[in-house]
Design an enzyme around this catalytic site. Structure first.
Site, PDB file in Angstrom:
ATOM      1  N   THR A 191       0.820  -1.213   0.000  1.00  0.00           N
ATOM      2  CA  THR A 191       0.000   0.000   0.000  1.00  0.00           C
ATOM      3  C   THR A 191       0.854   1.264   0.000  1.00  0.00           C
ATOM      4  O   THR A 191       1.839   1.363   0.738  1.00  0.00           O
ATOM      5  CB  THR A 191      -0.923   0.005   1.224  1.00  0.00           C
ATOM      6  OG1 THR A 191      -1.770  -1.132   1.156  1.00  0.00           O
ATOM      7  CG2 THR A 191      -1.766   1.267   1.280  1.00  0.00           C
ATOM      8  N   SER A 197      -5.978   0.205  -3.085  1.00  0.00           N
ATOM      9  CA  SER A 197      -6.613  -0.884  -3.831  1.00  0.00           C
ATOM     10  C   SER A 197      -6.083  -0.990  -5.263  1.00  0.00           C
ATOM     11  O   SER A 197      -6.040  -2.080  -5.827  1.00  0.00           O
ATOM     12  CB  SER A 197      -8.132  -0.684  -3.858  1.00  0.00           C
ATOM     13  OG  SER A 197      -8.666  -0.699  -2.557  1.00  0.00           O
ATOM     14  N   GLY A 230       2.487  -2.844   8.374  1.00  0.00           N
ATOM     15  CA  GLY A 230       2.600  -3.532   9.660  1.00  0.00           C
ATOM     16  C   GLY A 230       4.006  -4.063   9.894  1.00  0.00           C
ATOM     17  O   GLY A 230       4.651  -4.559   8.972  1.00  0.00           O
ATOM     18  N   ARG A 370     -29.478 -11.419  32.341  1.00  0.00           N
ATOM     19  CA  ARG A 370     -30.134 -10.176  32.766  1.00  0.00           C
ATOM     20  C   ARG A 370     -31.657 -10.320  32.764  1.00  0.00           C
ATOM     21  O   ARG A 370     -32.243 -10.704  31.753  1.00  0.00           O
ATOM     22  CB  ARG A 370     -29.715  -9.022  31.848  1.00  0.00           C
ATOM     23  CG  ARG A 370     -30.332  -7.666  32.184  1.00  0.00           C
ATOM     24  CD  ARG A 370     -29.907  -7.195  33.569  1.00  0.00           C
ATOM     25  NE  ARG A 370     -30.542  -5.938  33.909  1.00  0.00           N
ATOM     26  CZ  ARG A 370     -29.918  -4.744  33.852  1.00  0.00           C
ATOM     27  NH1 ARG A 370     -28.666  -4.675  33.467  1.00  0.00           N
ATOM     28  NH2 ARG A 370     -30.558  -3.649  34.190  1.00  0.00           N
ATOM     29  N   GLN A 389     -35.338  -8.627  21.540  1.00  0.00           N
ATOM     30  CA  GLN A 389     -33.962  -9.095  21.767  1.00  0.00           C
ATOM     31  C   GLN A 389     -33.682 -10.336  20.929  1.00  0.00           C
ATOM     32  O   GLN A 389     -32.579 -10.485  20.379  1.00  0.00           O
ATOM     33  CB  GLN A 389     -33.755  -9.397  23.259  1.00  0.00           C
ATOM     34  CG  GLN A 389     -32.295  -9.562  23.671  1.00  0.00           C
ATOM     35  CD  GLN A 389     -31.593  -8.234  23.881  1.00  0.00           C
ATOM     36  OE1 GLN A 389     -32.061  -7.186  23.425  1.00  0.00           O
ATOM     37  NE2 GLN A 389     -30.460  -8.257  24.562  1.00  0.00           N
ATOM     38  N   GLY A 457     -26.069  -0.623  29.155  1.00  0.00           N
ATOM     39  CA  GLY A 457     -24.949   0.105  29.745  1.00  0.00           C
ATOM     40  C   GLY A 457     -23.763  -0.784  30.045  1.00  0.00           C
ATOM     41  O   GLY A 457     -22.603  -0.368  29.910  1.00  0.00           O
ATOM     42  N   THR A 478     -11.298  -2.773   5.551  1.00  0.00           N
ATOM     43  CA  THR A 478     -10.483  -1.951   4.663  1.00  0.00           C
ATOM     44  C   THR A 478      -9.229  -2.664   4.169  1.00  0.00           C
ATOM     45  O   THR A 478      -8.937  -2.650   2.974  1.00  0.00           O
ATOM     46  CB  THR A 478     -10.071  -0.651   5.377  1.00  0.00           C
ATOM     47  OG1 THR A 478     -11.249   0.051   5.780  1.00  0.00           O
ATOM     48  CG2 THR A 478      -9.235   0.239   4.475  1.00  0.00           C
ATOM     49  N   GLU A 480      -6.365  -5.566   3.141  1.00  0.00           N
ATOM     50  CA  GLU A 480      -6.449  -6.705   2.222  1.00  0.00           C
ATOM     51  C   GLU A 480      -7.551  -6.502   1.186  1.00  0.00           C
ATOM     52  O   GLU A 480      -8.143  -7.459   0.687  1.00  0.00           O
ATOM     53  CB  GLU A 480      -6.672  -8.012   2.990  1.00  0.00           C
ATOM     54  CG  GLU A 480      -5.491  -8.449   3.825  1.00  0.00           C
ATOM     55  CD  GLU A 480      -4.249  -8.743   3.005  1.00  0.00           C
ATOM     56  OE1 GLU A 480      -4.333  -9.533   2.053  1.00  0.00           O
ATOM     57  OE2 GLU A 480      -3.187  -8.172   3.311  1.00  0.00           O
ATOM     58  N   ASP A 482     -10.345  -3.032   0.124  1.00  0.00           N
ATOM     59  CA  ASP A 482     -11.541  -2.350   0.605  1.00  0.00           C
ATOM     60  C   ASP A 482     -12.776  -3.148   0.188  1.00  0.00           C
ATOM     61  O   ASP A 482     -12.871  -3.643  -0.939  1.00  0.00           O
ATOM     62  CB  ASP A 482     -11.601  -0.941  -0.004  1.00  0.00           C
ATOM     63  CG  ASP A 482     -12.884  -0.221   0.354  1.00  0.00           C
ATOM     64  OD1 ASP A 482     -12.947   0.365   1.430  1.00  0.00           O
ATOM     65  OD2 ASP A 482     -13.828  -0.288  -0.467  1.00  0.00           O
TER      66      ASP A 482
END
Length: 699
Positions: A191, A197, A230, A370, A389, A457, A478, A480, A482
């Protein structure tokens, strides 16, 4: 007739009648709304929500989580457990909740060294010979710390993989052992600042000097600086640098551009670790996530490397400066080079499923733990008893199973490709890896936010991991490739297959359903089957797969027609851009079809009847939820009649309820230990969750 239709009939009958009747109608409506908000006690059973009659009749599936887990994890369970056990035995190597960028980077390096040199787990040995084992290790390592998973991927998939896949025997002999034991930490410098890309547009140059038998690596402008590399900022000693190979010529041009090639470039001294002459390294700094990975920027000023440092599997330069290749053109060589690098995308798709599993585990276990609200004067009920849920989490649980089997299939195809080097298989794997990486990582990114919200929360507490998982995973969409660009590649490949169909060409195995698509799937929908709404029909894999394939076929045919029409006025690029959203939808539809097909195959192949029943339930939920989410498409072409659409919706809700009933066993079957999930609210022994959670606040 449902209640809303009855109201409509009453209003029609009462129109023009006395004010008393109008008031009575209003009163009935208010009473009905009130009953929705405050359901009567008889709608609850033993403190829980009452089950609809059809749900009450449904047989509860008995799930043996150990048998299901054995089928899911297969023969690589032991090597994954080895990773988990090593880090569990070394608390000093576990990533703390709060850690600085620099400390996290050093910890990641110690984690990788410990895994390889102390635990004796050598992932690099499996890159070529047993890729499925490598990806299983990668998933387990990512579960311990996602930064560690990426750092390992850079070292072995990218830097090591480029040497093995793009180099020849001389490169393997020279570098294999050093890469394997991390004596040669390296980077993958593809890159650039101005080009990500568009790899063919890279501007870094490697010019051959025939007088010294060397290549000269140059960064011609700031736009060509290698960016987000990296391992570059701190630890890397080598880099695989992608650059245009330029040869001097004796004609008026002076030079000849042979296209993008890969070169091994030393960037730091092996003993002193000092930056080598001509190499400029900068730190990309603090990121949204993955701060254990030391991303850097590289700039080259006339850096000389030996001619042998060209990774020459697909193209070579002789001592006298002559270029040779078994492939006839720049485009062919470029395609072959990128085709050998799809392992990174395979790893990201596979690892993203691992992240999805962890987030679903935490959210489902907390939702079972919960309790909130309930009928008057009765115990509170689990929040997973609420339909809302279930609607959030149960299709997600089904998808995590679907993606698990789809990415296992991708790894199998990738392994087969590495052994056979079959040209058609290379194209299939390239496209399938692009599509699954894009689809799965996008889905996981959205799901992480849904899981956080589903846990209220407590999901916002850093100790419960959603924040770090979300931040660390976000970049999966993103790097390897986009995701938007990758989906375009899938669409392009589909169009190519479509064109070959009408030119009499053969279709490869992965795409052979298109042969039928252009015939039976694109015929007029059957007005009889469009109205079938029985549960047996809706849960029939043939109906589900036909529906997915029909949608893909319609999208493919219509976008082909649109592209042909717009090309006349806008040119090929303008037409593509005009149809871009359509093309992305086509690609997603195809990938969903592949995922469902592999899920259906995996259900049929399951040897244990109880596990097979559970997987069938999940597969049906995955399929019908996707159909319902895109019901407008099916309704617009009369593939699904209104009554059938309503039946699909109702059955999806029922299936979500049934999956909820065995959700604990289903997430337990992922077999990820508490010390890996590391979220107090997501512990397997839910009765201990709150006591562990309060300890983080000092109680």
């Amino acid at each position: 007739m449902d209640s809303d239709e009855a109201d409509a009939t009453n209003r029609t009958a009462e129109s023009g009648d006395s004010p008393d009747r109008d008031r009575a109608a209003v009163a009935r409506r208010v009473e009905r709304l009130s009953s929705h908000l405050n359901p009567p006690p008889e709608l609850f059973i033993n403190g829980g929500l009452a089950v609809a009659p059809c749900a009450a009749r449904a047989k509860k599936i008995e799930v043996d989580k150990d048998r299901l887990s054995a089928y899911m994890r297969g023969k690589y369970r032991d090597v994954q457990q080895g990773v988990y056990d090593y880090f569990n035995s070394r608390p000093e190597l576990q990533t703390p909740l709060e850690i600085s960028k620099d400390d996290h980077r050093e910890l990641c390096m110690r984690q990788l060294m410990g895994l390889v040199r102390e635990a004796g787990i050598r992932p690099f040995r499996y890159i070529v010979d047993e890729p499925a084992k490598y990806f299983a290790i990668l998933e387990a390592v990512g579960g311990v710390d996602m930064s560690l998973g990426i750092k390992m991927g850079v070292q072995y998939s990218l830097w090591g993989g480029s040497v093995l896949n793009l180099g020849t025997k001389k490169h393997r002999d020279k570098y294999f052992e050093g890469i394997d034991n991390v004596e040669y930490p390296g980077c993958f410098a593809m890159t650039e600042l101005h080009h990500g890309s568009n790899v063919q547009g890279l501007q870094t140059v490697a010019t051959f000097d025939p007088f010294t038998d060397e290549f000269i690596i140059d960064t011609p402008n700031d736009g060509a600086i290698k960016w987000w590399i990296g391992n570059a900022a701190v630890h890397g000693k080598f880099a695989t640098v992608f650059a245009k190979l330029v040869l001097p010529t004796h004609d008026t041009k002076g030079v000849s551009d042979m296209g993008v090639h890969a070169f091994i470039v030393p960037i730091r001294d092996m003993k002193t670790h000092n930056t080598l002459p001509g190499v400029e390294i900068h730190d990309c700094g603090h990121k949204v996530g993955l701060n254990g990975v030391d991303n850097g920027a590289l700039k080259f000023h006339s850096v000389r490397i030996p001619r042998d440092n060209l990774l020459n599997r697909f193209g070579d330069v002789s001592r006298d400066g002559k270029y040779t290749s078994t492939l006839p053109s720049i485009n062919k060589r470029f395609a072959a080079t990128l085709g050998e690098l799809v392992g990174g995308r395979v790893g990201l798709a596979y690892s993203s499923v691992g992240v999805l599993k962890i987030s679903v585990i935490i959210a489902v276990r907390y939702s079972l733990l919960r309790h909130q609200f309930g009928p008057p004067k009765q115990p509170e009920i689990s929040i997973l008893d609420y339909q809302s849920q279930q609607h959030k989490l149960m299709p997600m649980l089904a998808s995590s199973y679907a993606f698990h089997f789809a990415t296992l299939h991708l790894v199998d195809k990738y392994s087969e490709m590495k052994k056979s080097h079959d040209e058609e298989l290379v194209g299939d794997v390239h496209t399938l890896s692009a599509g699954l990486k894009a689809y799965v990582t996008s889905y996981t990114a959205k799901s992480l936010s849904v899981c956080r919200e589903a846990c209220g929360g407590h999901g916002y507490a850093a100790v419960n991991r959603f924040g770090s998982l979300r931040n660390d995973h976000d970049i999966f969409q993103t790097f390897e490739g986009d995701n938007t660009v990758l989906l375009q590649q899938v669409a392009g490949y589909l169009l190519k297959q479509y064109q070959e169909k009408f030119q009499g060409g053969t279709l490869t195995v992965t795409w052979n359903y298109l042969r039928e698509s252009m015939n039976s799937y694109l015929s007029q929908p059957n007005p009889v089957t469009a109205r079938w709404e029985g549960e047996d029909h809706l849960r029939d894999p043939k109906f589900q797969l036909d529906a997915f394939r029909y949608r893909t076929s319609r999208l493919l045919q219509s976008v082909a027609v649109r592209l042909r029409k717009h090309t006349k006025n806008l040119g090929s690029f303008g037409a593509w851009n005009r149809c871009l959203n359509h093309l992305l939808t086509l690609a997603e539809s195809h990938i969903e079809t592949v995922i469902l097909a592999k899920f259906i195959d995996s259900v049929r192949s399951c040897p244990d009847s109880g596990s097979r029943d559970a997987l069938k339930l999940l597969c049906d939920l995955y399929a019908l939820d996707r159909i319902w989410n895109d019901i407008g498409t099916y309704r617009n072409v009369d593939y699904v009649a209104p009554n059938k659409a309503k039946a699909i919706h109702k059955l999806t809700e029922l299936l979500s309820f049934q999956v909820k009933n065995v959700s604990k066993e289903l997430v337990d079957a992922f077999d990820i230990p508490d010390y890996v999930t590391r979220a107090p609210i997501g512990m397997q022994a839910t009765e201990e969750a709150y006591s562990h959670y309060t300890q983080f606040a000092g109680f």
